[in-house]
Write an enzyme that holds these catalytic residues in place. Structure first.
Site, PDB file in Angstrom:
ATOM      1  N   ASP A   1      -6.425  -7.088   3.605  1.00 45.78           N
ATOM      2  CA  ASP A   1      -7.554  -6.432   2.944  1.00 45.78           C
ATOM      3  C   ASP A   1      -8.470  -7.497   2.336  1.00 45.78           C
ATOM      4  OD1 ASP A   1      -9.062  -4.303   1.819  1.00 45.78           O
ATOM      5  OD2 ASP A   1      -8.045  -4.613  -0.102  1.00 45.78           O
TER       6      ASP A   1
ATOM      7  N   TYR B   1       0.821  -1.216   0.000  1.00 44.59           N
ATOM      8  CA  TYR B   1       0.000   0.000   0.000  1.00 44.59           C
ATOM      9  C   TYR B   1       0.852   1.263   0.000  1.00 44.59           C
ATOM     10  CZ  TYR B   1      -4.741  -1.809   0.657  1.00 44.59           C
ATOM     11  OH  TYR B   1      -5.965  -2.401   0.471  1.00 44.59           O
TER      12      TYR B   1
ATOM     13  N   ASP C   1      -2.828 -17.909   0.325  1.00 43.79           N
ATOM     14  CA  ASP C   1      -3.826 -18.483  -0.597  1.00 43.79           C
ATOM     15  C   ASP C   1      -4.530 -19.673   0.057  1.00 43.79           C
ATOM     16  OD1 ASP C   1      -1.399 -19.868  -0.714  1.00 43.79           O
ATOM     17  OD2 ASP C   1      -1.591 -20.398  -2.832  1.00 43.79           O
TER      18      ASP C   1
ATOM     19  N   LYS D   1       3.206 -15.276   2.040  1.00 44.35           N
ATOM     20  CA  LYS D   1       3.551 -16.139   0.910  1.00 44.35           C
ATOM     21  C   LYS D   1       5.062 -16.341   0.938  1.00 44.35           C
ATOM     22  CE  LYS D   1       1.527 -17.043  -2.619  1.00 44.35           C
ATOM     23  NZ  LYS D   1       1.086 -18.404  -3.112  1.00 44.35           N
TER      24      LYS D   1
ATOM     25  N   ASP E   1     -12.227  -9.264   3.909  1.00 36.94           N
ATOM     26  CA  ASP E   1     -13.499  -9.226   3.178  1.00 36.94           C
ATOM     27  C   ASP E   1     -14.082 -10.633   3.090  1.00 36.94           C
ATOM     28  OD1 ASP E   1     -13.485  -6.522   2.700  1.00 36.94           O
ATOM     29  OD2 ASP E   1     -13.887  -6.719   0.551  1.00 36.94           O
TER      30      ASP E   1
END
Ligand code: IPM
Ligand code: MG
Length: 367
Positions: free
Chosen positions: A248, A142, A224, A192, A252
Site C-alpha cells: 500500500d 489488513y 524501509d 522486514k 503510493d
C-alpha cells in the site's frame, strides 16, 4: 461464445465522472473490434451506503462474483468520515477484494515521456521508468486476527495482526514471477525479515518459489530500504513483490515518481475461473478526490488505462490494450492535459470529457 461481461462500480467523488469516459472507450472497442461487452452498473462505497445502509450490498457482491471483470471508480469522501468503521466506504472495496479472493494486485508505475517534468524527482531519474509492484492483497495486517480495540489493565489497546500462510505468500509470489518472466526477468521481494517472523517466512517461501523460475534474477530488500531506493534510483527495479501493507505504502511512493496519480491504473487478480479467466477487479490508483468532484476537472486516464489492463488480463485482447495505451500516450504527447498535469498559469486545462474525447479521437486516428 458468450459476450464478455463487465460490472461497473463508479463509486464516489470523481468515480462517476471518470467512468463516463471509460464507457466511451468500451463502446469504441465494441464498435471497432466487434466485441459486445455486456455492461452492468451498480453502487459501491458511500453511494451504496446512501441507498442500502452498507458500502456493498449482497446482490452487488453476487454480481461481482458472476462477471468476467469488475471496473471500479473510487470510494470514500468527507461526508462518510464519521460513519461506523464497519460501514465506511472503504469496507465495500475490501469486501470485494477479500470475497473475490483477489490476492495479486498489480500496480504499474510508468513514467510517460511527456510527463517526466512533473515528477518531484529529477527528470533523468524517472524518465523511462517502468516498474510493476505486485502487492499481496487479501491477507496480512489488513485482515489478520485478532484485531480490534480492547480493554486491558484499565486502558484501551488497539490490535492488528500481521499474519501470512505459506500458501498466501507462494501464490502471490508465483504471479509476480510470471510477470517478471514477461518483463525484464528481475524480481525484488520486500519485507522486514530483520524484525518480523512473517518477513522471515516470506523470504524463505519466495526463495523456494524462485527455483521454478531459474531465469528470473531474485533479490531481497528490507521494505524501509526499498522505500529509500524507490526515490533514490527507481529504475533499478523491474518487478517488486511485497505484502499488503508495505505494498500500500510503496505503491503510493512509486506512483508519485511518475508525476501524477491521475495516470495510474491497477489490476487485482485472483485464481482462474471456470472459463480460464482470472477473477478480476480493475481500478485507478487515485482516490475519490472529493475536492474536485462534480466539476469536470478529473483526469480520466487512470481509469481508462485500468480498462486497458482489463482488456489485457481478462479478455485476451492485448493488441487492443496496446492501442488504448498508445492513444493515451498520444494525447499527452499532443499536449492535451487535465488540470493535474498542468502547472503553467494561463493554460486552459482540458475537462474530463474533453480528455476522454481526445483519447477517442486518437483511437480513431490509429485505425
Ligand atoms: C489502496 C487504498 C486502499 C487500501 C483503501 C482505500 C482501503 O489505499 O487501494 O491503496 O488501503 O488498500
Ligand atoms: Mg493505498
Amino acid at each position: 461464445m458468450t459476450n464478455p461481461s463487465l460490472l461497473i462500480l463508479p463509486g464516489d467523488g470523481i468515480g462517476p465522472e471518470v467512468m463516463a469516459e471509460v464507457r466511451k472507450i468500451i463502446d469504441w472497442i465494441g464498435t471497432n473490434h466487434g466485441v459486445n461487452f455486456e455492461v452492468s452498473e451498480d453502487l459501491v462505497g458511500g453511494a451504496a451506503y446512501d441507498k442500502h445502509g452498507v458500502p456493498l450490498a449482497d446482490e452487488t457482491m453476487a454480481k461481482a462474483q458472476d462477471v468476467d471483470a469488475v471496473l471500479l471508480g473510487a470510494v470514500g469522501g468527507p461526508k462518510y468520515d464519521d460513519l461506523d468503521f464497519s460501514v465506511k466506504p472503504e469496507r465495500g472495496l475490501l469486501r470485494l477484494r477479500k470475497e473475490m479472493d483477489l490476492y495479486s494486485n498489480l500496480r504499474p508505475a510508468q513514467c510517460f515521456d511527456a510527463l517526466a517534468d512533473f515528477s518531484s524527482l529529477k527528470k533523468d531519474i524517472v524518465s523511462g521508468l517502468d516498474i510493476m509492484i505486485v502487492r499481496e492483497l487479501t491477507s496480512g495486517v489488513y485482515f489478520g486476527e485478532p484485531r480490534g480495540i480492547f480493554e486491558e489493565g484499565g486502558e484501551r489497546v488497539g490490535i492488528n495482526t500481521q499474519r501470512y500462510t505459506e500458501t498466501e505468500i507462494e501464490r502471490g509470489a508465483r504471479s509476480a514471477f510470471e510477470l517478471a518472466m514477461k518483463r525484464n526477468k528481475r524480481l525484488c521481494s520486500m519485507e522486514k525479515a530483520n524484525v518480523m517472523e512473517s518477513g522471515i517466512l516470506w523470504r524463505e517461501v519466495v526463495t523456494r518459489v524462485a527455483k521454478d523460475y531459474p531465469e528470473v534474477e531474485l533479490s531481497h530488500m528490507y521494505a524501509d530500504n526499498g522505500a529509500m531506493q524507490l526515490v533514490r534510483a527507481p529504475k533499478q527495479f523491474d518487478v517488486i513483490y511485497t505484502d499488503n501493507l508495505f505494498g500500500d505504502i510503496l505503491s503510493d511512493c512509486a506512483a508519485m515518481l511518475t508525476g501524477s496519480l491521475g495516470m495510474l491504473p491497477s489490476a487485482s487478480l485472483g485464481a482462474p475461473m471456470e472459463n480460464g479467466r482470472p477473477k478480476a477487479l480493475y481500478e485507478p490508483v487515485h482516490g475519490s478526490a472529493p475536492d474536485i468532484a462534480g466539476e469536470g476537472k478529473a483526469n480520466p486516464c487512470a481509469c481508462i488505462l485500468s480498462f486497458a489492463m482489463a482488456l489485457r488480463y481478462s479478455f485476451d485482447m492485448g493488441a487492443e490494450a496496446d492501442r488504448v495505451e498508445a492513444a493515451v500516450e498520444k494525447v499527452l504527447a499532443d499536449g492535451i492535459r487535465t488540470g493535474d498535469l498542468l502547472n503553467e498559469d494561463g493554460v486552459k486545462p482540458a475537462s474530463t470529457s474533453e480528455m476522454g474525447d481526445a483519447v477517442i479521437a486518437a483511437l480513431n486516428a490509429s485505425l
